[in-house]
Design an enzyme around this catalytic site. Structure first.
Site, PDB file in Angstrom:
ATOM      1  N   THR A  46      14.330  26.308 -10.174  1.00 19.15           N
ATOM      2  CA  THR A  46      15.635  25.811  -9.736  1.00 19.15           C
ATOM      3  C   THR A  46      16.751  26.847  -9.838  1.00 19.15           C
ATOM      4  O   THR A  46      17.919  26.511  -9.662  1.00 19.15           O
ATOM      5  CB  THR A  46      16.063  24.588 -10.569  1.00 19.15           C
ATOM      6  OG1 THR A  46      16.199  25.004 -11.939  1.00 19.15           O
ATOM      7  CG2 THR A  46      15.039  23.470 -10.478  1.00 19.15           C
ATOM      8  N   TYR A  75      32.654  23.249 -12.319  1.00 22.71           N
ATOM      9  CA  TYR A  75      31.803  22.158 -12.797  1.00 22.71           C
ATOM     10  C   TYR A  75      32.684  20.928 -13.003  1.00 22.71           C
ATOM     11  O   TYR A  75      33.574  20.935 -13.843  1.00 22.71           O
ATOM     12  CB  TYR A  75      31.141  22.594 -14.101  1.00 22.71           C
ATOM     13  CG  TYR A  75      30.059  21.669 -14.618  1.00 22.71           C
ATOM     14  CD1 TYR A  75      28.715  21.960 -14.417  1.00 22.71           C
ATOM     15  CD2 TYR A  75      30.375  20.524 -15.349  1.00 22.71           C
ATOM     16  CE1 TYR A  75      27.717  21.128 -14.910  1.00 22.71           C
ATOM     17  CE2 TYR A  75      29.386  19.683 -15.839  1.00 22.71           C
ATOM     18  CZ  TYR A  75      28.060  19.993 -15.622  1.00 22.71           C
ATOM     19  OH  TYR A  75      27.064  19.183 -16.118  1.00 22.71           O
ATOM     20  N   GLY A 108       9.240  23.914  -6.362  1.00 22.25           N
ATOM     21  CA  GLY A 108       7.906  23.321  -6.241  1.00 22.25           C
ATOM     22  C   GLY A 108       7.466  23.070  -4.825  1.00 22.25           C
ATOM     23  O   GLY A 108       6.402  22.486  -4.605  1.00 22.25           O
TER      24      GLY A 108
END
EC number: 2.5.1.26
Lengths: 537, 537
Positions: B220, B458, B272
């Site tokens: 990730t 954030y 993935g």
């Protein structure tokens, strides 16, 4: 300590085209220094070189319709089929390239040179190339040393050299974000000069700096002599604009992200096989107020290498850090001005750039570590000498070729624990192969481009050119590549793949890596017009 | 100044499976602090939450032949079809994931959980999945917050959760090159504990650190709270071993190279969808002898942001550097221990780790810059408070959900010159959307993960959950994503794409970027068994 920010070697203007058979600017070429001439004679004897063959190029192999199409795109003044234009864009500047050019072999010459003005014209050239199935070779400074300009022409209706020289603007400067957007045709000194008007710099100084282009730096993942301080070119790039046969591709949302794989890293290093880079947004820095380069002496290569590793793993990186082995130090090849003088041990060049405060603090910390590890400071003279000659080795190579001595370089990188074995094996492979016919070779090496986990090894080889220099060097280079591959190291730290390294690439990235490159190429360039035969296995 | 190298939050053992409806370790969960409860009541009122639904999972949808095949590969003890095993691997830990789990929606549950022991068993599971056309979801710590574990199952003969928990070895340490090879199932604290036995560390501390896995960090492109000092996870990785449906893929010849595009960067961030990462070789560092975190106060967010930018552009990076806006500072969300206390201005956390000499020198230089820019030093107490609570926010989120308050985070990154506009637009989008039904929202923000050219933003959002919290948050998140995209920023700085961000990815990487991702996936995973519906547009 130098306080001027623009050393002459940095920002001098250079011609935008190089001599077709030699490096760089004919005006800057110098005959072999007497001292070097003596050494060469001792080692190899001297030979006369054949006069440059005066050959005629093959006829222009593209149709009038293609030429008319190119003229309609770029204008009649920017489509060239004359011999000189085609000769100047034939291959790059590896020693084999020079040998072929000197021998009159111009088999890889393009049929036509087109010089588009902007992204849209580049895109239009690609569309025309798709329509007519023309092979397209993006051309920047022409400094490639791995055959990246020798595209395959079989099966194509012609070979077009896409010269990006007119895309030479500084498009944007963002002094808050410290980024600049540069066009790909800008040569190193031109880009630095434009940035210097804003008090900024890129800090990217490969040996090819004076002639290489921004687009080439990006397309080949170039790394400069100051990479310890300024980073590799791929670390500088935050945005890209690319013309592909399938349309425009823009990347660069942010300094870094987790929005899937970083596709910028797929364009960087793509060597013109996936698309043509038409703009590059790079991180820039304030021009350094101070530059100081100094020499350090180590009793052995191993001690010097340990010192380099200690510095980088302590987070104490100078701007420039390189270490010549005993042989390179002995020949003073790191300091062309000093060739012929006696030198023992291993010379390390340590350079610091920045504000006076930064340089002072970093220099003091570095000095403490190096002195503690047993290094002997040699002062600034060796550093100044290195800095003065840092871009001149290719001229020396021409002078050596003139007297029958083949000089070539090759480079790789590995992890610190594998440096000794790689160094020994590559040296041995070169010496064995070049000694096989009773000849001899001088093999020199320096470590540079340090990382916390490893570094690059840069070899310089000199040997008598002999009767069949291309074949002779080809065998030696293959042996060196085999040794690199057997050691699990990279086939190139900063010279790229081109056509020369392509046979070894799959060993490094695996059959799946090769398959992925083919898949990406097939996706972006479905008819395979872009630099066919380059990079992609 | 803390001189112990292993703070309790770092190396404590944590359970390897999290609660299916909450974050982390049930033993570590705490009720909402009284002070926070009061604030929440004032802002939104308090609501009872419905009791956890006790639902039954759909029957196991794979054939006995598949189960027998999986048992033959991993052994009968490592193939699980019980409700608890399937429930624990249903989706990740975004707030929508928790809301669905609390509501008893287990529609994304896998049919079967298989826990292979090594690379070869992973490869065998993939071969079986290709044979039977099973969708495979690689599962690490299960901390994903972007829907990366919610693969599409339509058109597949079943959904297999490929749990990598048993691949948990430290395979190799190279203290010369300062690298270590880790298996993907290692949780953050486990990896650090194994490295600490050698006096080494990775330094990767995302908020999910206690439960997330090495494989997840790589897949990730994770970035930790100490990324200013230790780098992003993708910057740490020098080598990868990947199991793909087409076979094994190994990458990592060197720290950096020019052997074509850096294909490691294509595996990093592949979530993935291209393959299963079975080993990661990372750069490691010596364990820091000293860790010191301190607080600084700024009158405004803009002043604090300018100070951060000045530091990073001066080459003066602390190990940790983050700045809360006025709202986040006021709520003390950066310091969970202090919630409810009064605070004004903007809190900056500045952390230094290293040897005593390194910390002293860097701290002095940073202090000089910050003081010169008008910052007020707050001493070590706010820093220690932040460090103590740095992994606890997800527990607080559970406590808020318990009383009917929806808390979620989202993040992005951009260049410094665009931070102000992006900040304003994302805030406005969230407040507008969450206020549209007469409700209200608290929107907090901090800057962190600084780069020379930009930083990450954030956001934390709190709002009444209401009757339809999933739909309500879905609209707000979409509005925020649209604002991010309109600003040309990234859809994720460190949370990845998953299924949640996939609709916005093409706007960021272009249609050609999306096409390239599809081409790479088609090449490596021709039958599309790997995490279908995740990442690739």
């Amino acid at each position: 300590m130098t306080h001027d920010t623009s050393s002459p070697t940095t920002l001098d203007a250079h011609p935008r085209e190089m001599h077709p058979q030699r490096w760089g600017d004919p005006a800057a070429a110098t005959p072999l220094p007497e001292a070097a001439r003596g050494l060469v004679e001792l080692a190899f004897g001297l030979a006369d070189t054949p006069a440059t063959a005066n050959v005629t190029l093959a006829p222009v192999g593209v149709t009038d319709e293609v030429l008319a199409g190119l003229r309609a795109i770029a204008g009649p003044d920017h489509v060239h089929t004359d011999d000189e234009s085609r000769r100047l864009r034939t291959r790059g500047k590896s020693t084999p390239d020079l040998l072929r050019a000197r021998a009159g072999d111009l088999g890889d010459a393009p049929d036509v040179v087109v010089r588009p003005a902007d992204h849209d014209e580049v895109a239009a050239v690609l569309a025309l190339a798709v329509e007519h199935h023309l092979a397209v070779v993006p051309f920047g400074g022409g400094t490639c040393v791995t055959g990246g300009l020798a595209a395959r022409r079989d099966g194509y209706a012609g070979l077009v050299s896409l010269d990006l020289v007119r895309l030479d603007a500084l498009l944007e400067v963002d002094e808050v974000s410290m980024t600049a957007t540069l066009e790909p045709g800008l040569r190193g000194p031109e880009a630095e000069a434009l940035l210097a008007e804003h008090g900024l710099c890129l800090g990217h100084y490969p040996q090819s700096f004076q002639h290489a282009s921004i687009g080439g730096f990006a397309a080949t993942r170039s790394s400069g002599q100051s990479s310890a301080g300024y980073g590799r070119f791929d670390q500088m790039v935050v945005g890209l604009r690319v013309a592909t046969p399938r349309g425009e591709w823009r990347l660069g949302s942010s300094p870094a992200n987790a929005a899937g794989p970083d596709l910028r890293q797929l364009v960087l290093g793509s060597e013109g096989a996936f698309g043509v880079i038409t703009a590059v947004t790079v991180r820039v820095r304030r021009l350094p107020e101070v530059k100081v380069y100094e020499g350090w002496r180590w009793d052995s290569f191993v001690e010097g290498a340990t010192a380099m590793r200690t510095l980088v793993q302590s987070g104490l990186l100078p701007t420039v850090l390189r270490l010549s082995d005993e042989a390179e130090t002995g020949l003073n090849l790191a300091r062309p001005d000093a060739i012929g003088e006696q030198a023992t041990g291993c010379l390390m060049i340590v350079g610091h750039e920045g504000t006076p405060g930064q340089v002072e603090a970093r220099r003091a910390a570095v000095t403490e570590v190096l002195a503690g590890l047993g290094g002997t400071p040699l002062g600034e003279e060796p550093g100044a000498s290195w800095a003065h000659g840092r871009f001149n080795a290719p001229y020396l190579r021409d002078s050596m070729l003139d007297v029958g001595v083949l000089v070539e370089t090759l480079e790789t990188a590995t992890f610190w624990s594998k440096v000794d074995a790689l160094y020994a094996d590559v040296r041995a492979a070169l010496e064995r192969e070049l000694g096989a016919d009773g000849g001899s070779a001088i093999v020199l090496c320096h470590l540079s481009h340090v990382y916390e986990t490893g570094c690059s090894l840069y070899f310089t080889v000199a040997t008598a050119a002999g009767e069949q220099p291309l074949e002779r060097w080809g065998r030696a280079k293959a042996a060196a590549n085999d040794a690199i591959t057997a050691n699990g190291a990279t086939i190139s730290h900063h010279h790229a793949v081109g056509t020369d390294h392509r046979p070894w690439l799959s060993a490094e990235i695996g059959d799946l890596g090769a398959s992925v490159l083919r898949a990406v190429k097939a996706d972006l360039d479905p008819t395979g017009i872009l630099n066919p035969g380059v990079l992609v296995p």
